[in-house]
Design an enzyme around this catalytic site. Structure first.
Site, PDB file in Angstrom:
ATOM      1  CG  ASP A 167      46.357  44.927  49.352  1.00 18.85           C
ATOM      2  OD1 ASP A 167      46.006  44.222  50.215  1.00 18.85           O
ATOM      3  OD2 ASP A 167      45.527  45.908  49.208  1.00 18.85           O
ATOM      4  CE1 TYR A 168      48.290  43.638  44.567  1.00 23.14           C
ATOM      5  CE2 TYR A 168      47.699  45.740  43.697  1.00 23.14           C
ATOM      6  CZ  TYR A 168      47.426  44.410  43.940  1.00 23.14           C
ATOM      7  OH  TYR A 168      46.113  43.966  43.593  1.00 23.14           O
TER       8      TYR A 168
ATOM      9  CD  GLU B 160      54.925  46.182  42.238  1.00 27.13           C
ATOM     10  OE1 GLU B 160      55.341  45.469  42.155  1.00 27.13           O
ATOM     11  OE2 GLU B 160      53.530  46.389  41.813  1.00 27.13           O
TER      12      GLU B 160
ATOM     13  CD  GLU C 104      53.114  48.899  39.301  1.00 29.02           C
ATOM     14  OE1 GLU C 104      51.915  48.718  39.773  1.00 29.02           O
ATOM     15  OE2 GLU C 104      54.269  48.337  39.833  1.00 29.02           O
TER      16      GLU C 104
ATOM     17  CG  HIS D 159      42.297  45.306  44.507  1.00 30.88           C
ATOM     18  ND1 HIS D 159      42.445  44.200  44.169  1.00 30.88           N
ATOM     19  CD2 HIS D 159      43.168  45.882  43.515  1.00 30.88           C
ATOM     20  CE1 HIS D 159      43.030  43.822  42.978  1.00 30.88           C
ATOM     21  NE2 HIS D 159      43.535  45.425  42.635  1.00 30.88           N
TER      22      HIS D 159
ATOM     23  CD  GLN E 240      48.444  50.647  39.667  1.00 30.93           C
ATOM     24  OE1 GLN E 240      47.974  49.388  39.446  1.00 30.93           O
ATOM     25  NE2 GLN E 240      48.666  51.558  38.638  1.00 30.93           N
TER      26      GLN E 240
END
Ligand SMILES: Cc1ncc(C[n+]2csc(CCOP(=O)(O)OP(=O)(O)O)c2C)c(N)n1
Ligand SMILES: [Mg+2]
Length: 799
Positions: A547-548, A522, A491, A589, A544
């Site tokens: 956390d993701y 993802e 991304e 984040h 990115q």
């Protein structure tokens, strides 16, 4: 859409009879396989009965160089492609651990999990364009989808990026189609929709067959799918004049000509025009039910069972052959008889091959034990063990180990040269047996990451100070320019060069086939990376924020981490996952869920550089190796100044070699990533309290401290603190286990080992949120002082 069966080129007579023979053989395999399980010769069976004809028709679409990403129903497809013999089918059912007999997984995967071998025995690529390839199946439903996207996407790159033209052992001008298979019920998974959307956007050569037998185990389509039809659901995805999207075709699973027409149309659209297609094969059956674990009479109505018998694809094919006068009743009976015999023979051969090594080991063990029976006082006990092993007509390796171990234990106090012989023999065998199941977790080739030697940065006097992100930018530029196989995707990676500008300017320079923007998906990003890496490319797939990574952790864990191990070295996917984490702001984040990652991805290296120079060292290491890796950059490091090393493109951060950032004598602090900068600041304050800490940056968590640097430090300081931004019991617990138990560091400690971690919740927002959620300087000082107080209360009295 409607199909015109008359357009189809129907195979000549003999070919159709050959197909019928294969369909019947495959059915016999399913019937006999099930019996093998019920007779206790195998542990579990799942078979492809009811889908034979569809898979035979599908197989005709494949050409050399093509790829499959499918699931456990595909035995007929694999046999029709010449990628599986009946002997190999039974070898997998028995879990034969030798890849010569069971090439898909060396007995590691449950039966009907298929794959071809992309690598030779030394772990080097074979020519993938001269064989039909199957990526290796995994059990989680729809998990074949992300990888399928990558396999198809690679063709698009090979066709359109001219700098890849020389890699003729990976692709022939991107003509390869990625063929997928999925069960009707599995299309309920998010992966299915995420990947079909991505494929429709990307326009890649992908043909996905949905084998629709109306059920997912016991649950009918009415509970799985809107309107009970995945092809109806997908209508909005259908491409139209001048739009992207997918082509959707439908054919009935017992109708040979109808399926031929559908698959031919789909394959030509995919191969020639890179249009992704969904072929919904309806009206399939499952004559023996889902697997050996249950019976379908429990959940299918009498009407349904009756229909399934009537519309059995093999029966329908038989009726069609007779109606078209391709063969008569007598010829078909002959074929059916032949199939039965061939399958029984294959079963017998596979069974004999499987037990050959074990029976030879059993014989050797008996000979060694036999020599000891009379000499010992435990004659009766030993004779019983001997006889039990001797009478075992289908021994397992573990039966042999158990028997030998019992003998050695019974003779604990008995000195005898024969016992030593048995012990040595058993040790060699155990070594081999453990390798049978545990080898190839990571690469064992000459290019494995562990073989890459460290190269330290060298700075000249004039070294420039720049933002950390610039150091990464120089590194990526270098690799993109030097290796056409390297691509970056994620991304915001393309146009803006990622959210922190590590790839700034790279898409402009190298084009959008090398530096690639993706949608927010993802699992698809990781799947694209896996598929491309399986086909020889060197993707850097970006998530990115750390956390993701959770959105893709399932695919990382189930697919990428297991690729090399589950194929026993037959396939590799040297994908690099780039992400950024640790301290910044807010619950999503500034996460550092390293314990979760460590526990989920054994088989992938995990690097946790504290700054961007060290990160570049890891990119250089992994791009020189053939292992997959996750590199977690520090979120707050992109704008911090670092000096550009003179040898930036040569530096290599070695795996499993911690770096001592500061020497000290009183206490060893073990940490990594963003915590390094904080602890170095605290270290200065601690000297004012008369405490001199040794600070160790572990650099990589998987593998962890292969150099045993930390234990050497404990020998000097006799005290340890594991400092970590993860939750209590997360990565700190892992580090503690490695140091204290694996490396026996406990024996050097004068005081209880400690961990200091983030709090038991997500880090909260704002400066105070960060301060009170993550370890802060005051807390660290307090904990360090307390350890010193425990160690030497006279020198460090209560404050
Ligand atoms: C993620 C996940 N959930 C559940 C399962 C257990 N499971 C195995 S097969 C299956 C049904 C799949 O049905 P379908 O996709 O229609 O394929 P079929 O077996 O009917 O060919 C289920 C629920 C699994 N393997 N993976
Ligand atoms: Mg089904």
């Amino acid at each position: 859409m409607s199909l015109n069966p008359n357009k189809t080129i129907i195979s000549p007579k003999e070919k159709i009879l050959e197909d019928y023979l294969l369909a019947v053989q495959s059915r016999e395999i399913s019937l006999l396989g099930r019996k093998e399980v019920f007779m206790g010769k195998a542990k579990f069976g799942i078979f492809g009965d009811g889908k034979e004809v569809a898979q035979i028709v599908f197989s005709k679409m494949f050409k050399k160089g093509d790829w499959r990403s499918g699931y456990y129903r595909d035995q007929t497809l694999m046999m029709a492609l010449g990628l599986l013999t009946p002997e190999q089918f039974f070898a997998q059912l028995y879990a034969h651990a030798d890849v010569q007999y069971e090439p898909s997984s060396g007995g590691r995967m449950m039966n009907s999990h298929y794959g071809t071998r992309s690598l030779d025995l030394s772990g080097q690529w074979k020519n993938l364009t001269t064989q039909i390839n199957s990526s290796s199946d995994i059990s989680p439903t729809a998990s074949q989808m992300p990888r399928l996207l990558g396999l198809g996407f690679a063709s698009k790159l090979f066709r359109n990026n001219k700098s890849l033209d020389d890699f003729t052992h990976f692709s022939n001008n991107g003509d390869e189609v990625a063929f997928g298979t999925i069960g009707n019920a599995s299309t309920s998974e998010g992966h299915f929709f995420e990947i079909m959307n991505a494929a429709g956007i990307l326009q890649i050569p992908m043909v996905l067959a949905v084998w629709d037998d109306g059920y997912g185990i016991s649950v009918p389509n009415s509970l799985h799918t809107i309107k009970e039809s995945i092809s109806k659901v997908m209508k909005g995805f259908q491409r139209e004049k001048d739009t992207n999207g997918i082509e959707i075709l439908v054919a009935r699973g017992w109708n040979y000509p109808e399926m031929s027409a559908a698959f031919e149309k789909a394959t030509s659209l995919a191969r020639e025009n890179h249009v992704p297609c969904l072929v919904h094969i309806t009206e399939l059956t499952q004559p023996q039910g889902h697997s050996t674990s249950g019976s379908h009479e429990r959940y299918k109505s009498q009407d349904r069972l009756h229909w399934e018998r009537e519309f059995d694809c093999n029966l329908k094919m038989r009726e069609w052959i007779l109606a078209e006068k391709i063969a008569d009743e007598a010829q078909l009976s002959e074929i059916e008889k032949e199939a039965k015999i061939a399958v029984k023979n294959a079963r017998n051969t596979a069974s004999a091959n499987y037990s050959q090594e074990i029976k030879s080991d059993q014989k050797q063990a008996l000979a060694l034990i036999g020599k000891m029976i009379n000499a010992s006082q435990h004659k009766i006990e030993l004779t019983n063990i001997y006889n039990d092993l001797k009478e075992n007509t289908s021994p397992l390796k573990s039966d042999i180990v158990k028997a030998c171990t019992s003998i050695i234990r019974a003779l604990a106090k008995y000195e005898d040269v024969n016992k030593e012989d048995l012990k040595n023999w058993l040790a060699t065998k155990k070594d081999k047996y453990y390798k049978d199941y545990s080898s190839h977790l990571t690469s064992e080739s000459k290019d494995c990451a562990l073989n890459i030697k460290g190269v330290e940065p060298i700075y000249d006097n004039e070294a420039q100070w720049v933002d950390g992100r610039k150091i990464l930018n120089l590194c990526f530029d270098h690799h993109l320019s030097n290796n056409p196989l390297v691509i970056a995707l994620g991304e915001d990676v393309g146009k803006i060069g990622d959210v922190n500008q590590g790839f700034a300017g790279m898409q402009e320079k190298y084009g959008d086939l090398r530096v690639i923007d993706t949608g927010i998906r993802e699992s698809a990003i990781i799947g694209k990376g896996i598929g491309a890496a399986l086909r020889g490319l060197r993707p850097i797939a970006e998530i990115q924020y750390l956390d993701y990574l959770l959105y893709s952790i399932q695919i990382l864990s189930d697919d990428l981490a297991t690729t090399h191990h589950r194929t026993k070295g037959g396939q590799k996917a040297p994908l690099i996952i780039r992400t950024r984490g640790h301290r910044l702001e807010g619950m999503w984040h500034s996460g550092s869920p390293m314990g979760m990652i460590l526990n989920a991805v054994r088989g992938i290296h995990v690097a946790v550089p504290r700054n961007m120079t060290q990160a570049v060292g890891f990119y250089n290491t992994f791009l020189a190796s053939d292992d997959p890796a996750i590199i977690v950059e520090t979120l707050n490091g992109y704008r911090l100044k670092e000096k550009i090393p003179d040898n930036l493109f040569e530096i290599k951060t070695p795996l499993g070699i911690p770096e001592i950032l500061q020497e000290g004598k009183d206490l060893t602090v073990v940490t990594y990533g963003s915590m390094c900068r904080i602890i170095l600041e605290v270290a200065v304050e601690l000297t004012e309290l008369g405490i001199f800490i040794e600070v160790i940056d572990v650099q990589s968590l998987l593998p962890f401290d292969l150099a045993k640097t930390i234990v050497k430090s404990l020998q000097k300081t006799n005290a340890v603190l594991f400092l970590d931004e993860d939750v209590p019991g997360g990565a700190s617990a892992f580090m503690m286990q490695q140091v204290l138990e694996r490396d026996e560091g406990y024996q050097w400690l004068d005081v209880s080992p400690k961990t200091l971690t983030a709090k038991n919740h997500r880090p909260t927002y704002g400066s105070d949120g960060d301060y009170f959620s993550k370890p802060n300087a005051e807390e660290i000082t307090e904990v360090v002082y307390k350890i010193m107080n425990d160690k030497d209360p006279n020198k460090y009295p209560d404050l």
